[in-house]
Design a protein around this motif. Structure first.
Motif, short mmCIF file in Angstrom:
data_model
loop_
_atom_site.label_atom_id
_atom_site.label_comp_id
_atom_site.label_asym_id
_atom_site.label_seq_id
_atom_site.Cartn_x
_atom_site.Cartn_y
_atom_site.Cartn_z
N MET A 1 -12.62 56.20 0.73
CA MET A 1 -13.06 57.03 1.86
C MET A 1 -12.61 56.40 3.17
O MET A 1 -12.68 55.19 3.33
N LYS A 2 -12.17 57.25 4.10
CA LYS A 2 -11.65 56.75 5.37
C LYS A 2 -12.56 57.19 6.51
O LYS A 2 -13.02 58.34 6.55
N ALA A 3 -12.79 56.28 7.45
CA ALA A 3 -13.63 56.56 8.60
C ALA A 3 -12.87 56.27 9.89
O ALA A 3 -12.09 55.31 9.96
N LEU A 4 -13.13 57.09 10.90
CA LEU A 4 -12.57 56.86 12.23
C LEU A 4 -13.74 56.66 13.19
O LEU A 4 -14.61 57.53 13.31
N VAL A 5 -13.77 55.51 13.85
CA VAL A 5 -14.82 55.19 14.81
C VAL A 5 -14.26 55.35 16.21
O VAL A 5 -13.25 54.73 16.56
N LEU A 6 -14.91 56.19 17.01
CA LEU A 6 -14.50 56.40 18.40
C LEU A 6 -15.32 55.46 19.27
O LEU A 6 -16.56 55.57 19.33
N GLY A 7 -14.66 54.52 19.93
CA GLY A 7 -15.35 53.55 20.77
C GLY A 7 -15.42 52.20 20.07
O GLY A 7 -15.67 52.13 18.86
N HIS A 8 -15.20 51.14 20.86
CA HIS A 8 -15.21 49.80 20.27
C HIS A 8 -15.95 48.81 21.17
O HIS A 8 -15.56 47.66 21.33
N GLY A 9 -17.04 49.33 21.78
CA GLY A 9 -17.96 48.43 22.46
C GLY A 9 -18.84 47.76 21.42
O GLY A 9 -18.53 47.76 20.22
N SER A 10 -19.96 47.21 21.83
CA SER A 10 -20.81 46.45 20.90
C SER A 10 -21.29 47.32 19.74
O SER A 10 -21.25 46.90 18.58
N ILE A 11 -21.69 48.56 20.03
CA ILE A 11 -22.19 49.41 18.95
C ILE A 11 -21.05 49.94 18.09
O ILE A 11 -21.18 50.06 16.86
#
Length: 309
Positions: A1-11
């Motif tokens: 399964m592939k995930a895309l995370v938008l944003g790479h701050g602490s959370i």
């Protein structure tokens, strides 16, 4: 399964790490940051064919959530999207939903809160007091609190947005807020332009009285709930991971959840969304209901309507 995370701050970093290292997903990231441990892109467009991803996590600044969600919902179909809390920067309708959408109120997955939920099921609850507070400059070690989004009203900062976990779980446990009034202000000398204190009283749709206090001010961190029901009282202390109940026969019980792995609630939230059709995760509709309550807290602010004693 592939995930895309938008944003790479602490959370965003936490979501990426939990999904990759603990749940075994292939993770890619959309971020403007030059340093990122995952394959990354500066924009959604650069990420290319979004249908190749199964799961999307929106962990950008709050004031970007709506546009991010709008763009993803238009680009893919029958995928799962998790939006970090709060759902949006201001109350907005969101229709033409083509995907399964959830909101990242991971506190629902704390075992002490889950146990409180279990204990209060079916009980006649009269009143609830909820208090949450922590000194903002101590929140994010190594980060100047003055430049984080919490300090900036126009980026979705302010204690009501930032600590909306409590609004979510009040409505999850006791029903949607039906009537309320608030005192919401910046009281301190913290170098912020967002509200640092909010006191809310009101009724839920189940006619349960609610007294909620949220702040950025407390140098003695507190996160608690006291619920009074017809045959028992339940005290939740999330700061120390304790839950205590006492019934009408003075029988007292305490559960200790103080030894809890740091990522537990995030991991269990993702598992519920990915493996259990959402489980207890906050739905889009529930997230919109939290936004309605946040709007009403600001609209009902009593700062200019005091009755002289």
């Amino acid at each position: 399964m592939k995930a895309l995370v938008l944003g790479h701050g602490s959370i965003g970093k936490r979501h990426a790490r939990v999904l990759s290292e603990q749940l075994g997903l292939e993770v890619e990231v959309v971020t403007r940051a030059s340093e990122c441990a995952y394959p990354h892109y500066s924009t959604l467009i650069e990420a290319g064919h979004l249908e190749r991803f199964d799961y999307f996590v929106i962990a950008t600044e709050t004031n970007r959530h709506y546009q991010n969600l709008f763009d993803l919902n238009a680009a893919v179909t029958d995928r799962i999207i998790l939006v970090e809390k709060p759902l949006f920067f201001r109350k907005s309708d969101f229709t033409n939903v083509r995907n399964r959408i959830f909101v990242g109120y991971n506190l629902r997955f704390h075992p002490a809160l889950a146990k409180a939920h279990e204990l209060l099921q079916g009980k006649k609850v009269f009143a609830v007091n909820v208090q949450v507070g922590e000194y903002l400059p101590w929140w994010r070690p190594g980060t100047d609190y003055r430049i984080c989004y919490s300090a900036k009203r126009n980026e979705g900062g302010g204690v009501v947005f930032d600590i909306s976990h409590e609004i979510d779980y009040i409505q999850w446990l006791f029903g949607a807020m039906e009537k309320l009034v608030s005192l919401t202000e910046r009281l301190s000398n913290l170098e912020i332009d967002s509200d640092d204190y909010s006191s809310v009283i009101g009724w839920t749709e189940r006619k349960i009285a609610v007294n909620l206090s949220m702040d950025y001010l407390s140098m003695l961190p507190v996160r608690s709930m006291l619920a009074r029901a017809s045959d028992a009282s339940v005290l939740l202390d999330l700061e120390h991971g304790l839950l205590t109940s006492c019934d009408e026969n003075r029988i007292k019980q305490t559960w200790d959840f103080s030894v809890l792995e740091r990522d537990y609630t995030y991991r269990e939230m993702h598992r519920a969304v990915l493996e259990r059709q959402g489980g207890e995760a906050c739905t889009l509709q529930q997230g919109l209901e939290v936004m309605r309550t946040i709007q009403n807290i600001y609209a009902s602010n009593l700062k200019d309507e005091w009755h002289e004693a």
